[in-house]
Design a protein around this motif. Structure first.
Motif, PDB file in Angstrom:
ATOM      1  N   ILE A   1       4.347  27.488 -59.622  1.00  0.00           N
ATOM      2  CA  ILE A   1       3.325  26.936 -60.522  1.00  0.00           C
ATOM      3  C   ILE A   1       1.991  27.638 -60.293  1.00  0.00           C
ATOM      4  O   ILE A   1       1.286  28.000 -61.237  1.00  0.00           O
ATOM      5  CB  ILE A   1       3.191  25.416 -60.309  1.00  0.00           C
ATOM      6  CG1 ILE A   1       4.456  24.702 -60.789  1.00  0.00           C
ATOM      7  CG2 ILE A   1       1.960  24.868 -61.039  1.00  0.00           C
ATOM      8  CD1 ILE A   1       4.565  23.264 -60.315  1.00  0.00           C
ATOM      9  N   GLY A   2       1.647  27.842 -59.023  1.00  0.00           N
ATOM     10  CA  GLY A   2       0.399  28.516 -58.707  1.00  0.00           C
ATOM     11  C   GLY A   2       0.363  29.946 -59.194  1.00  0.00           C
ATOM     12  O   GLY A   2      -0.670  30.438 -59.670  1.00  0.00           O
TER      13      GLY A   2
ATOM     14  N   THR B   1      -3.616  23.478 -63.179  1.00  0.00           N
ATOM     15  CA  THR B   1      -2.681  24.173 -62.290  1.00  0.00           C
ATOM     16  C   THR B   1      -2.767  23.605 -60.879  1.00  0.00           C
ATOM     17  O   THR B   1      -1.730  23.342 -60.240  1.00  0.00           O
ATOM     18  CB  THR B   1      -2.979  25.684 -62.281  1.00  0.00           C
ATOM     19  OG1 THR B   1      -2.806  26.208 -63.599  1.00  0.00           O
ATOM     20  CG2 THR B   1      -2.043  26.408 -61.324  1.00  0.00           C
ATOM     21  N   ARG B   2      -3.975  23.426 -60.371  1.00  0.00           N
ATOM     22  CA  ARG B   2      -4.147  22.819 -59.043  1.00  0.00           C
ATOM     23  C   ARG B   2      -3.514  21.436 -58.988  1.00  0.00           C
ATOM     24  O   ARG B   2      -2.889  21.069 -57.985  1.00  0.00           O
ATOM     25  CB  ARG B   2      -5.637  22.724 -58.708  1.00  0.00           C
ATOM     26  CG  ARG B   2      -5.917  22.203 -57.298  1.00  0.00           C
ATOM     27  CD  ARG B   2      -7.409  22.051 -57.056  1.00  0.00           C
ATOM     28  NE  ARG B   2      -7.980  20.985 -57.880  1.00  0.00           N
ATOM     29  CZ  ARG B   2      -9.283  20.753 -58.000  1.00  0.00           C
ATOM     30  NH1 ARG B   2     -10.165  21.541 -57.412  1.00  0.00           N
ATOM     31  NH2 ARG B   2      -9.714  19.754 -58.753  1.00  0.00           N
TER      32      ARG B   2
ATOM     33  N   PHE C   1       0.603  18.114 -56.717  1.00  0.00           N
ATOM     34  CA  PHE C   1       1.595  17.074 -56.993  1.00  0.00           C
ATOM     35  C   PHE C   1       2.956  17.458 -56.410  1.00  0.00           C
ATOM     36  O   PHE C   1       3.646  16.634 -55.789  1.00  0.00           O
ATOM     37  CB  PHE C   1       1.715  16.874 -58.505  1.00  0.00           C
ATOM     38  CG  PHE C   1       1.971  15.463 -58.922  1.00  0.00           C
ATOM     39  CD1 PHE C   1       0.994  14.703 -59.531  1.00  0.00           C
ATOM     40  CD2 PHE C   1       3.207  14.868 -58.700  1.00  0.00           C
ATOM     41  CE1 PHE C   1       1.228  13.389 -59.913  1.00  0.00           C
ATOM     42  CE2 PHE C   1       3.453  13.567 -59.076  1.00  0.00           C
ATOM     43  CZ  PHE C   1       2.461  12.818 -59.690  1.00  0.00           C
ATOM     44  N   ALA C   2       3.339  18.720 -56.588  1.00  0.00           N
ATOM     45  CA  ALA C   2       4.625  19.184 -56.063  1.00  0.00           C
ATOM     46  C   ALA C   2       4.647  19.143 -54.541  1.00  0.00           C
ATOM     47  O   ALA C   2       5.657  18.741 -53.923  1.00  0.00           O
ATOM     48  CB  ALA C   2       4.908  20.595 -56.562  1.00  0.00           C
TER      49      ALA C   2
ATOM     50  N   TYR D   1      -5.341  14.549 -51.345  1.00  0.00           N
ATOM     51  CA  TYR D   1      -6.806  14.537 -51.340  1.00  0.00           C
ATOM     52  C   TYR D   1      -7.390  15.293 -52.539  1.00  0.00           C
ATOM     53  O   TYR D   1      -8.279  14.769 -53.239  1.00  0.00           O
ATOM     54  CB  TYR D   1      -7.339  15.104 -50.024  1.00  0.00           C
ATOM     55  CG  TYR D   1      -8.830  15.361 -50.038  1.00  0.00           C
ATOM     56  CD1 TYR D   1      -9.740  14.306 -49.949  1.00  0.00           C
ATOM     57  CD2 TYR D   1      -9.327  16.659 -50.166  1.00  0.00           C
ATOM     58  CE1 TYR D   1     -11.114  14.545 -49.988  1.00  0.00           C
ATOM     59  CE2 TYR D   1     -10.687  16.898 -50.196  1.00  0.00           C
ATOM     60  CZ  TYR D   1     -11.579  15.845 -50.109  1.00  0.00           C
ATOM     61  OH  TYR D   1     -12.924  16.077 -50.164  1.00  0.00           O
ATOM     62  N   PRO D   2      -6.929  16.536 -52.836  1.00  0.00           N
ATOM     63  CA  PRO D   2      -7.479  17.214 -54.025  1.00  0.00           C
ATOM     64  C   PRO D   2      -7.163  16.483 -55.324  1.00  0.00           C
ATOM     65  O   PRO D   2      -7.898  16.627 -56.309  1.00  0.00           O
ATOM     66  CB  PRO D   2      -6.793  18.595 -54.000  1.00  0.00           C
ATOM     67  CG  PRO D   2      -6.315  18.765 -52.590  1.00  0.00           C
ATOM     68  CD  PRO D   2      -5.972  17.396 -52.122  1.00  0.00           C
ATOM     69  N   LEU D   3      -6.086  15.718 -55.348  1.00  0.00           N
ATOM     70  CA  LEU D   3      -5.748  14.964 -56.556  1.00  0.00           C
ATOM     71  C   LEU D   3      -6.718  13.806 -56.765  1.00  0.00           C
ATOM     72  O   LEU D   3      -7.122  13.517 -57.886  1.00  0.00           O
ATOM     73  CB  LEU D   3      -4.312  14.442 -56.463  1.00  0.00           C
ATOM     74  CG  LEU D   3      -3.215  15.511 -56.432  1.00  0.00           C
ATOM     75  CD1 LEU D   3      -1.855  14.872 -56.176  1.00  0.00           C
ATOM     76  CD2 LEU D   3      -3.190  16.288 -57.743  1.00  0.00           C
TER      77      LEU D   3
END
Length: 487
Positions: free
Chosen positions: A20-21, A111-112, A117-118, A148-150
């Protein structure tokens, strides 16, 4: 073959995150296709093991030995099978929902979002299949760091501050309490392996048992037992798919799963019952259930109401585990599933309302059922499940919890369940009533109908699962029965 399959269950979401990245924002359709394909393949890998585990097998795999009696290894036992099957299934649904939500709200950094999530799902799989406390701890922390980033996804000052509360509470509890509990367990027993009947019999005694249990319980901050609950309402600044991940798919489920697994396989049900070391936990769970329900009753924001509802519902699992009765242990396992189906439906509905209308407050929802019938029908089903009204999943787990309380002859627990059920009704039914039967706020906040199709499909599916589980729950019952040696 089984060994490789277990490793693939953990590796696949991580490989998906890398893919994905690499694809990135330029190829959004391909990025989201990779997310869905990984979700489907993961669910196939996990669910293909279900018949074997129901029949008593416990597939396992070892990566490396770090210390004598301490390995990084995986094994799927019945409780882990329930959690892994649940999280892998709901990842697919949440991914479909996320596509509609992220595009419908024109969110940045998509994208992040999908990458994190994955990785979070990989963490959940590692927690579910952990063969020992060290493996569980490693993936528990992966789950914390990847989410945390989510939580801070929006990037504004409020989101960043709330995400810091989220990260701070969860890391402080896990590093300050859970890790010392794991070290204490290893020093007392020489092993950290999850073992049927527990590993602490004869290793510790007296007040030390209750103290060690407290370190494990409050060190597992994701279970949100008061007072270690502040992170959960703070995390409501996140996009709704993240809230669904936190409340239904992975994070809080990892918390109550961890506590239940430690009680069964580290302490042992018989050992705790004979020492009375878990008596305090019954009343701590009751306090959280009632207090969080009263706080939910006072909320005016829909997502904050759902957050405090989650805190109360999680403590049903802790209460069921602490009662140490066969039926209550089964109730703990079943409520992990029932709550997941109902609560993800409620959060999906909240996100659908926000996407279509930008409405977030309860007083804005008058008459919205006529504009968004699919969304509010799903919300109604989810609310009925939280209350525990048949034919919804919540009735099944509450029935087992009530009968487990009766089996334990704990009438305070029975009264708490009844009172909390009435409180559930008191804060959910007015929302349902106003959505269907009150006149719409004039003028409407925004002229709208249903949210994008992907959102409606996802919430309809989870609402359907909430009904189906009432009628078809034999696999979950079979796995829950194995936890207490029932046939």
């Amino acid at each position: 073959m089984e060994t490789q399959q277990l490793l693939w269950i953990v590796a696949l979401p991580l490989l998906g995150a890398i893919a994905i990245g690499l694809v990135g924002q330029r190829f959004a359709n391909l990025r989201e296709a990779i997310t869905l394909i990984c979700g489907i393949c993961l669910a196939w890998l996990v669910w293909s093991l279900l018949p074997e585990v129901i029949n008593g097998a416990q597939p396992q795999a070892h990566l490396t030995t770090l210390l004598p009696g301490v390995e990084i290894g995986f094994r799927i036992e019945p409780l882990g099978m329930i959690f892994a099957a649940l999280a892998s299934l709901l990842w697919i649904v949440n991914s479909i929902y996320s596509i509609g939500y992220m595009r419908g709200n024109k969110e940045h950094h998509q994208t992040r979002f999908y990458v994190c999530f994955a990785v979070a799902i990989a963490g959940a799989m590692g927690v579910a299949m952990a063969e020992n406390l060290l493996t569980l701890f490693v993936f528990y922390e992966v789950l914390t760091l990847s989410t945390y980033p989510l939580v801070s996804h929006k990037g504004d000052a409020k989101s960043v501050a709330s995400a810091r509360v989220y990260l701070g509470v969860l890391l402080a509890t896990s590093m300050g309490l859970l890790l010392p509990a794991i070290i204490w367990t290893y020093s007392a027993t020489g092993t950290l392996t999850f073992t049927t009947g527990g590993i602490l019999t004869g290793a510790i005694a007296g007040p030390a048992v209750a103290l060690l249990l407290a370190l494990f319980v409050f060190g597992t901050g994701k279970a949100a037992l008061m007072p270690v609950h502040r992170w959960l309402p703070s995390a409501m600044v996140a996009p709704t798919p993240v809230s669904a991940l936190l409340h239904a798919v992975a994070v809080v489920k990892a918390g109550v799963f961890t506590i239940t697994k430690i009680v069964i396989y580290i302490f042992g049900i018989d050992f705790l019952a004979s020492s009375s070391a878990a008596d305090w936990l019954v009343y701590a769970a009751i306090f959280t259930i009632i207090t969080a329900s009263f706080i939910a009753l006072r909320q005016t924001n829909l997502k904050r109401l759902l957050a405090y509802s989650t805190i109360a519902q999680l403590s049903y699992v802790i209460l069921a585990t602490a009662l140490l009765m066969p039926l209550s242990i089964m109730a703990a396992a079943l409520h992990i599933v029932a709550h997941a189906f109902g609560k993800i439906t409620l959060f999906f509905a909240a996100g659908s309302i926000y996407t279509a209308s930008k409405k977030t407050e309860l007083n804005q929802l008058h008459g919205i059922g006529r504009r968004m019938p699919w969304t509010m029908a799903a919300f109604t089903i989810g609310a009925l499940s939280m209350i525990g009204i048949p034919p919804t999943a919540g009735f099944i787990s509450k029935w087992y919890l009530l009968t487990g309380s009766f089996q334990a002859e704990n009438y305070i627990a029975m009264a708490a369940i009844v009172v909390s059920t009435l409180l559930n009704a008191a804060y959910f039914l007015p929302i349902v009533y106003s959505a269907w039967f009150k006149a719409e706020v004039v003028p409407p906040v925004k002229d709208h109908r249903e949210a994008p199709l992907a959102i409606v499909i996802a919430l309809t599916f989870t609402a359907t699962l909430t009904i189906i589980f009432f009628w078809i729950n034999q696999p979950a019952l079979a796995l829950a029965a194995q936890l207490v040696g029932a046939n």
